[in-house]
Design an enzyme around this catalytic site. Structure first.
Site, PDB file in Angstrom:
ATOM      1  N   LYS A  37       0.849  -1.186   0.000  1.00  0.00           N
ATOM      2  CA  LYS A  37       0.000   0.000   0.000  1.00  0.00           C
ATOM      3  C   LYS A  37       0.886   1.238   0.000  1.00  0.00           C
ATOM      4  CE  LYS A  37      -1.703   2.825   2.828  1.00  0.00           C
ATOM      5  NZ  LYS A  37      -1.654   3.968   1.924  1.00  0.00           N
ATOM      6  N   GLU A  96       9.445   1.293  11.247  1.00  0.00           N
ATOM      7  CA  GLU A  96      10.481   2.334  11.113  1.00  0.00           C
ATOM      8  C   GLU A  96       9.750   3.667  11.239  1.00  0.00           C
ATOM      9  OE1 GLU A  96      13.306   1.256  11.288  1.00  0.00           O
ATOM     10  OE2 GLU A  96      13.444  -0.653  10.255  1.00  0.00           O
ATOM     11  N   CYS A 118      13.511  10.884   7.423  1.00  0.00           N
ATOM     12  CA  CYS A 118      13.326  10.464   8.820  1.00  0.00           C
ATOM     13  C   CYS A 118      14.624  10.677   9.594  1.00  0.00           C
ATOM     14  CB  CYS A 118      12.901   9.015   8.884  1.00  0.00           C
ATOM     15  SG  CYS A 118      14.006   7.958   7.967  1.00  0.00           S
ATOM     16  N   GLU A 125       8.624  16.067  16.471  1.00  0.00           N
ATOM     17  CA  GLU A 125       9.116  15.883  15.103  1.00  0.00           C
ATOM     18  C   GLU A 125       8.321  16.822  14.203  1.00  0.00           C
ATOM     19  OE1 GLU A 125       8.046  12.374  12.814  1.00  0.00           O
ATOM     20  OE2 GLU A 125      10.065  12.292  11.986  1.00  0.00           O
TER      21      GLU A 125
HETATM   22  P1  NAD Z   1       2.083   8.229   8.164  1.00  0.00           P
HETATM   23  O1  NAD Z   1       2.267   7.451   9.424  1.00  0.00           O
HETATM   24  O2  NAD Z   1       1.037   9.271   8.141  1.00  0.00           O
HETATM   25  O3  NAD Z   1       1.752   7.234   6.954  1.00  0.00           O
HETATM   26  C1  NAD Z   1       2.598   6.163   6.599  1.00  0.00           C
HETATM   27  C2  NAD Z   1       1.799   5.130   5.834  1.00  0.00           C
HETATM   28  O4  NAD Z   1       0.829   4.554   6.698  1.00  0.00           O
HETATM   29  C3  NAD Z   1       1.022   5.690   4.653  1.00  0.00           C
HETATM   30  O5  NAD Z   1       1.046   4.746   3.587  1.00  0.00           O
HETATM   31  C4  NAD Z   1      -0.384   5.840   5.210  1.00  0.00           C
HETATM   32  O6  NAD Z   1      -1.369   5.834   4.208  1.00  0.00           O
HETATM   33  C5  NAD Z   1      -0.459   4.603   6.095  1.00  0.00           C
HETATM   34  N1  NAD Z   1      -1.444   4.641   7.171  1.00  0.00           N
HETATM   35  C6  NAD Z   1      -2.012   5.717   7.764  1.00  0.00           C
HETATM   36  N2  NAD Z   1      -2.876   5.322   8.724  1.00  0.00           N
HETATM   37  C7  NAD Z   1      -2.846   3.971   8.743  1.00  0.00           C
HETATM   38  C8  NAD Z   1      -3.479   2.973   9.533  1.00  0.00           C
HETATM   39  N3  NAD Z   1      -4.351   3.290  10.486  1.00  0.00           N
HETATM   40  N4  NAD Z   1      -3.188   1.664   9.304  1.00  0.00           N
HETATM   41  C9  NAD Z   1      -2.294   1.319   8.355  1.00  0.00           C
HETATM   42  N5  NAD Z   1      -1.667   2.215   7.570  1.00  0.00           N
HETATM   43  C10 NAD Z   1      -1.921   3.524   7.766  1.00  0.00           C
HETATM   44  O7  NAD Z   1       3.532   8.791   7.801  1.00  0.00           O
HETATM   45  P2  NAD Z   1       3.925   9.739   6.581  1.00  0.00           P
HETATM   46  O8  NAD Z   1       3.365  11.093   6.874  1.00  0.00           O
HETATM   47  O9  NAD Z   1       3.612   9.084   5.283  1.00  0.00           O
HETATM   48  O10 NAD Z   1       5.516   9.752   6.707  1.00  0.00           O
HETATM   49  C11 NAD Z   1       6.190  10.607   7.565  1.00  0.00           C
HETATM   50  C12 NAD Z   1       6.621   9.882   8.810  1.00  0.00           C
HETATM   51  O11 NAD Z   1       7.364   8.725   8.443  1.00  0.00           O
HETATM   52  C13 NAD Z   1       7.558  10.699   9.690  1.00  0.00           C
HETATM   53  O12 NAD Z   1       7.211  10.522  11.030  1.00  0.00           O
HETATM   54  C14 NAD Z   1       8.931  10.091   9.402  1.00  0.00           C
HETATM   55  O13 NAD Z   1       9.868  10.253  10.424  1.00  0.00           O
HETATM   56  C15 NAD Z   1       8.569   8.668   9.208  1.00  0.00           C
HETATM   57  N6  NAD Z   1       9.608   7.964   8.439  1.00  0.00           N
HETATM   58  C16 NAD Z   1      10.407   7.082   9.109  1.00  0.00           C
HETATM   59  C17 NAD Z   1      11.429   6.410   8.419  1.00  0.00           C
HETATM   60  C18 NAD Z   1      12.316   5.423   9.124  1.00  0.00           C
HETATM   61  O14 NAD Z   1      12.968   4.638   8.463  1.00  0.00           O
HETATM   62  N7  NAD Z   1      12.356   5.408  10.444  1.00  0.00           N
HETATM   63  C19 NAD Z   1      11.631   6.650   7.047  1.00  0.00           C
HETATM   64  C20 NAD Z   1      10.779   7.557   6.404  1.00  0.00           C
HETATM   65  C21 NAD Z   1       9.766   8.210   7.121  1.00  0.00           C
END
Ligand code: NAD
Length: 480
Positions: free
Chosen positions: A175, A250, A284, A382
């Site tokens: 997804k 992650e 991230c 963050e």
């Molecule tokens: P997000 O948590 O809003 O979304 C991530 C994914 O989860 C998306 O595909 C979203 O559609 C999906 N999602 C949302 N709600 C869900 C649910 N209830 N159940 C299952 N899936 C769901 O994050 P984002 O805004 O896309 O990304 C930014 C965040 O990601 C920041 O906090 C960043 O630090 C983190 N990030 C971490 C890493 C790492 O390796 N640690 C790498 C990249 C980004």
């Protein structure tokens, strides 16, 4: 009329059963609609899981060399379409075209690492200790794996999860993030062209809150590899626990860069600029807190602010652009609100301010706050945007206490010429990645990539653990 992309399920391109679609906005052009994607329903996701589950029976028995062949074909196609894919990433994510090319390059390096590493990964054989038997640990694929990725690295993160999952014999339901579905669908097309058998890789687009839950809660899904916010990661952990579904999470970070009084100031400023503002501060592993020794604070800040003022913030598809827009309207609003809050809490804004082209796209100038104290939200939360929080310290112990004063523990860095300082930092820092004289975003595929504390849970990506996450161990005792 923009193109409409379909879901990729059981080797076929299908519209959502719900019959609705959603748009993909280029963040450099407010109101644009690049193309449309399926706003999938629980039924679509169920169909994809069923397809992956059925495909697993044959895929798990497919010889490793054949699985490697498919992934090798996929990587050749990825290499060939690098420029086209980089342009898509820039259009839907906003990052500069150089950054998008680097993202594709990174996916290729990591993909080739897993492709080559997987053969060495199998097989630990030995004589039994007590009887005339042979023992070994056999690695078994899990089955259907759910991959949920964020928008900040729309193709690299999915590759880092999907390729090791497929190489180890699992099937995947992917997804993509709602903001960046185009890169995800593009990857599905590459898998199709690589000849991957039907159902082995499936891509379903839509809202995380509706279809994300379905993957997480389906007992046929044996593992979830998720990258995204800590808030969503926690919800996934709780829901996955109901079926003891394995999770690799992650999550977010609030990464600190420590600069000692003996450091090269120019190199430390370079590191702050690279990891602070690449991808508009939306790595991230972005540097978001800078901790400066009192003795070098003034010259460091002067150089940092001068560099910020020179940055060209514009459409990422222009080669001259240093920093693109942030990823979308919600990010823009959240980052602007965080900047206002930092000012209201008494942090001193020494770089940033009005962005003339903000009416056209979600542009925010590189922003730096000085005089930040640990109680302020700009120190703790963050922000995930081009905003740096600068604090000062007197001793390394104080710096480490400040750095560790966070719920997060993803990445970190120190700049120093003193080996004893470096060693003390390596031992004490609470982070999954520790860098000495290197910026917080640096990583290599042979090294584990994951956070501690509330930045991650489960086995890290990349390295051996990136493959290990996707296998079960079976203890074998054989008497012939
Ligand atoms: P997000 O948590 O809003 O979304 C991530 C994914 O989860 C998306 O595909 C979203 O559609 C999906 N999602 C949302 N709600 C869900 C649910 N209830 N159940 C299952 N899936 C769901 O994050 P984002 O805004 O896309 O990304 C930014 C965040 O990601 C920041 O906090 C960043 O630090 C983190 N990030 C971490 C890493 C790492 O390796 N640690 C790498 C990249 C980004």
């Amino acid at each position: 009329m923009s193109d409409t992309h379909l879901n990729f399920i059981a080797g076929e391109w299908k519209p959502s059963r719900g019959g609705t679609t959603f748009g993909d906005e280029n963040p450099a052009r407010r109101g644009s609609d690049l193309c449309r994607f399926q706003a999938s329903t629980a039924e679509d996701m169920d169909e994809a899981i069923t397809a992956a589950n059925e495909a697993f029976r044959a895929w798990r028995r497919t010889p490793l060399a054949d699985r490697q062949h498919y992934i090798s074909e996929f990587l050749k196609l990825l290499q060939k379409s690098s420029e086209e894919l980089a342009a898509i990433v820039t259009q839907e994510n906003g990052k500069t075209i150089r950054e998008s090319r680097a993202e594709v390059g990174s996916a290729l390096v990591e993909g080739n690492y897993h492709l080559n590493q997987v053969a060495a990964f199998y097989g630990h054989t030995g004589p039994g200790a007590f009887q005339d038997i042979t023992t070994w640990v056999q690695y078994q694929p899990l089955g259907v794996v759910g991959v949920i990725s964020p928008w900040n690295f729309p193709m690299n993160v999915m590759c880092r999860k999907t390729l090791p999952a497929l190489l180890t014999g699992n099937t995947v339901v992917f997804k993509p993030a709602t903001f960046t579905p185009w890169s995800g669908v593009f990857m599905a097309r590459l898998f199709e062209q690589a000849g991957l058998p039907a159902g082995v890789f499936n891509c379903v687009t839509g809202l995380g809150s509706s279809i994300g839950n379905v993957i997480v809660q389906d007992p046929r899904v044996r593992a979830i590899s998720f990258t995204g916010s800590t808030e969503v990661g926690k919800k996934i952990q709780v829901k996955a626990a109901a079926n003891l579904t394995r999770t690799q999470l992650e999550l977010g970070g609030k990464n600190a860069l420590i600069v000692m009084d003996d450091a090269s100031i120019d190199k430390a400023v370079d590191a702050a600029m690279t990891a602070g503002f690449a991808c508009a501060g939306q790595w991230c592993t972005s540097t978001s807190r800078i901790l400066l020794h009192h003795a070098i604070a003034q010259p460091f800040i002067e150089k940092l602010v001068a560099r910020c003022e020179k940055m060209v913030v514009d459409d990422g598809s222009r080669e001259a652009t240093d920093m693109g827009p942030v990823a979308g309207p919600q990010q823009y609003e959240d980052i602007c609100a965080a900047i206002q809050k930092a000012r209201a809490e008494g942090a001193r804004m020494i770089a940033g301010g009005d962005t003339p082209n903000a009416a056209q796209g979600y542009f925010i100038r590189p922003t730096v706050f000085a005089g930040v104290t640990p109680g302020m939200s700009v120190f703790q939360e963050e922000i995930f945007g081009p905003v740096l929080a600068v604090s000062a310290f007197g001793t390394l112990d104080e710096a480490l206490e400040l750095a560790n004063h966070s719920i997060y523990g993803l990445s970190s860095a120190i700049f120093t010429r003193d080996l004893a300082n470096a060693k003390a930092y390596i031992d004490a820092i609470e982070a999954g990645l520790a860098h000495v004289n290197i910026h917080t975003g640096y990583k290599e595929p042979s090294m584990p990539f994951g956070g501690v504390k509330q930045s991650g849970s489960g086995l890290p990506e990349n390295s051996e653990s990136g493959l290990e996450f996707f296998i079960d161990r079976k203890a074998i005792y054989l008497r012939s």
